[in-house]
Structures are given as C-alpha cells and as structure tokens.
Design a protein around this motif. Structure first.
Motif, PDB file in Angstrom:
ATOM      1  N   GLU A   1      42.161   5.571  -2.224  1.00  0.00           N
ATOM      2  CA  GLU A   1      42.205   5.346  -0.732  1.00  0.00           C
ATOM      3  C   GLU A   1      42.003   6.337   0.393  1.00  0.00           C
ATOM      4  OE1 GLU A   1      44.962   1.519   0.234  1.00  0.00           O
ATOM      5  OE2 GLU A   1      45.718   3.885   0.397  1.00  0.00           O
ATOM      6  N   ALA A   2      41.886   8.083  -0.696  1.00  0.00           N
ATOM      7  CA  ALA A   2      41.327   8.828  -0.433  1.00  0.00           C
ATOM      8  C   ALA A   2      39.697   9.491  -0.168  1.00  0.00           C
ATOM      9  CB  ALA A   2      42.375  10.223  -0.813  1.00  0.00           C
ATOM     10  N   ARG A   3      39.487   8.181  -0.241  1.00  0.00           N
ATOM     11  CA  ARG A   3      37.498   8.275  -0.823  1.00  0.00           C
ATOM     12  C   ARG A   3      37.170   7.886   0.695  1.00  0.00           C
ATOM     13  NH1 ARG A   3      35.832  11.070  -5.287  1.00  0.00           N
ATOM     14  NH2 ARG A   3      37.691  11.703  -6.466  1.00  0.00           N
ATOM     15  N   THR A   4      36.113   8.049   0.876  1.00  0.00           N
ATOM     16  CA  THR A   4      34.979   7.402   2.036  1.00  0.00           C
ATOM     17  C   THR A   4      33.822   7.187   0.907  1.00  0.00           C
ATOM     18  OG1 THR A   4      35.794   8.802   3.563  1.00  0.00           O
ATOM     19  CG2 THR A   4      33.941   8.171   3.636  1.00  0.00           C
ATOM     20  N   VAL A   5      33.326   5.445   1.000  1.00  0.00           N
ATOM     21  CA  VAL A   5      32.451   5.542   0.085  1.00  0.00           C
ATOM     22  C   VAL A   5      31.162   5.517   1.477  1.00  0.00           C
ATOM     23  CG1 VAL A   5      30.797   3.447  -0.513  1.00  0.00           C
ATOM     24  CG2 VAL A   5      33.673   4.049  -1.296  1.00  0.00           C
ATOM     25  N   SER A   6      30.045   6.155   0.822  1.00  0.00           N
ATOM     26  CA  SER A   6      28.587   6.700   1.683  1.00  0.00           C
ATOM     27  C   SER A   6      27.151   5.729   0.981  1.00  0.00           C
ATOM     28  CB  SER A   6      28.157   7.706   2.405  1.00  0.00           C
ATOM     29  OG  SER A   6      29.578   8.152   3.307  1.00  0.00           O
ATOM     30  N   VAL A   7      26.844   5.787   2.527  1.00  0.00           N
ATOM     31  CA  VAL A   7      25.302   5.095   1.590  1.00  0.00           C
ATOM     32  C   VAL A   7      24.421   6.314   2.273  1.00  0.00           C
ATOM     33  CG1 VAL A   7      23.407   3.689   1.234  1.00  0.00           C
ATOM     34  CG2 VAL A   7      25.504   2.365   1.250  1.00  0.00           C
TER      35      VAL A   7
END
Length: 201
Positions: free
Chosen positions: A84-90
């Motif tokens: 949950e501490a992650r961010t997914v980016s494109v």
C-alpha cells in the motif's frame, strides 16, 4: 509506455514519488549502495541518477514488491503495508528511446550469457553495476539499458540514465496510489498468487 511501481515519498528507495503539488510523480534515484541502486545503477563519481521501469504492470510488481522473495521459500509473503506504500505510474517518453540491449544475442557478442549478467543474485549487484557504468561511459548516445526481466519473462526491464533522459522528457500518463485503489490492490494480489505469493496484513 512504461510501468513503474514505486515507493511513496517516505519509502526507503527513491525510485519515484506520488503526485502532489510539491513532488513529481516520477523521480530518478542516485542511491549509492548496490542493493539500493539495483542491478544496473550507476555509482560512478559524480553519480548518475537512474530510473527503473518495466513493460507491464505485472512485471513492475515482480521487479519491486515481489523481487526479493526466494522461489524456494516455505512461506512467500509480502506485508500489506509495503504494498500500500507504493504508487503505480505509467510513463511515456516524449521521444524514441535509444537503449543498449542486454538480450541473449547482444550478450553473446560480448562473450557473456544471461547467467553472467541477468540471472544473478542480489549479492552480485556490485559487479553488474560495473557493466552499467562501462556502457554509460562508452555509449554517450544511449539513454539507458533494456533486458528481459528475470522475475517476469518475457516482459522487459529498462533503466534510464538521468543525464540522458531527464524527468521533463517523460510524460506521466497515470499515477495511482495502491493504498487508495481497491481494484489495483486486488490486481496485485492476483499477480502474487500466480507465484504462490500472499499479501498479508
């Protein structure tokens, strides 16, 4: 387009940061310890900041949150708080990337195999980093490296050198905090189950 699965701003590894008015959605890292800078981080002096990405969301997950789980482990688990501490980016480059290929035929030309440079444990990152440094010095025309993912083949991994491909040359198409998106968390759980990995509270 390239996928990044990155820590939030308070994460231990600065591969990227969540969108806000104060911080960019994508940031290069110049961690100096081989374990932190990854397989091909460039630790020369002055150091060169790098950015890791993968060619699918699943590969980004296996190259980050699931990366250090040993195949032979009796219990394959990852803490929910870590995920949950992650961010997914494109991200999408604003121009065509020029990448040095580390695929099998290219390695063969250097008298190397995947077991020399790709299929290696984390303990050898201090050695693989030297190859990245050598390529960076010898090839002023390349923006980074590309190779077949060790964790999620046949997808590919990419590392970009900041002095060749700065943040302002990348468009952030999408950026989602995992902890704020239940559907994304469910998707990551499904990726883990494929490898027998469970996300636990």
């Amino acid at each position: 387009m390239r996928w990044l699965l990155q820590p939030h701003a308070n994460g231990k590894r600065s591969l990227g940061e969540p969108p806000s008015s104060a911080k960019p959605a994508v940031a290069f890292s110049n961690d100096q310890h081989p374990d932190d800078q990854g397989r091909y981080g460039v630790s020369s002096k002055p150091s060169v900041a790098t950015l890791y990405a993968a060619t699918s969301r699943e590969a980004a997950a296996f190259e980050s949150i699931f990366h250090d789980i040993e195949p032979a482990a009796a219990f394959k688990t990852v803490r929910l708080a870590v995920v949950e501490a992650r961010t997914v980016s494109v991200v999408a480059p604003k121009r065509d990337l020029r990448l040095a290929s580390l695929f099998a035929p290219d390695l063969k030309a250097w008298k190397l195999t995947r077991t020399d440079l790709i299929e290696t444990p984390k303990s050898t990152y201090g050695e693989t980093v030297l190859w990245a440094e050598a390529i960076h010095r010898a090839r002023a025309d390349v923006d980074g490296l590309i190779w077949t993912s060790r964790q999620c083949d046949p997808e590919q991994c990419i590392i970009l050198f900041e002095d060749r491909m700065a943040e302002d040359r990348l468009d952030v198409v999408q950026s989602i905090d995992v902890g704020a998106d239940a559907d994304l968390l469910l998707e990551l759980r499904d990726y883990g189950r494929r490898a027998g990995i469970t996300i636990i509270s």
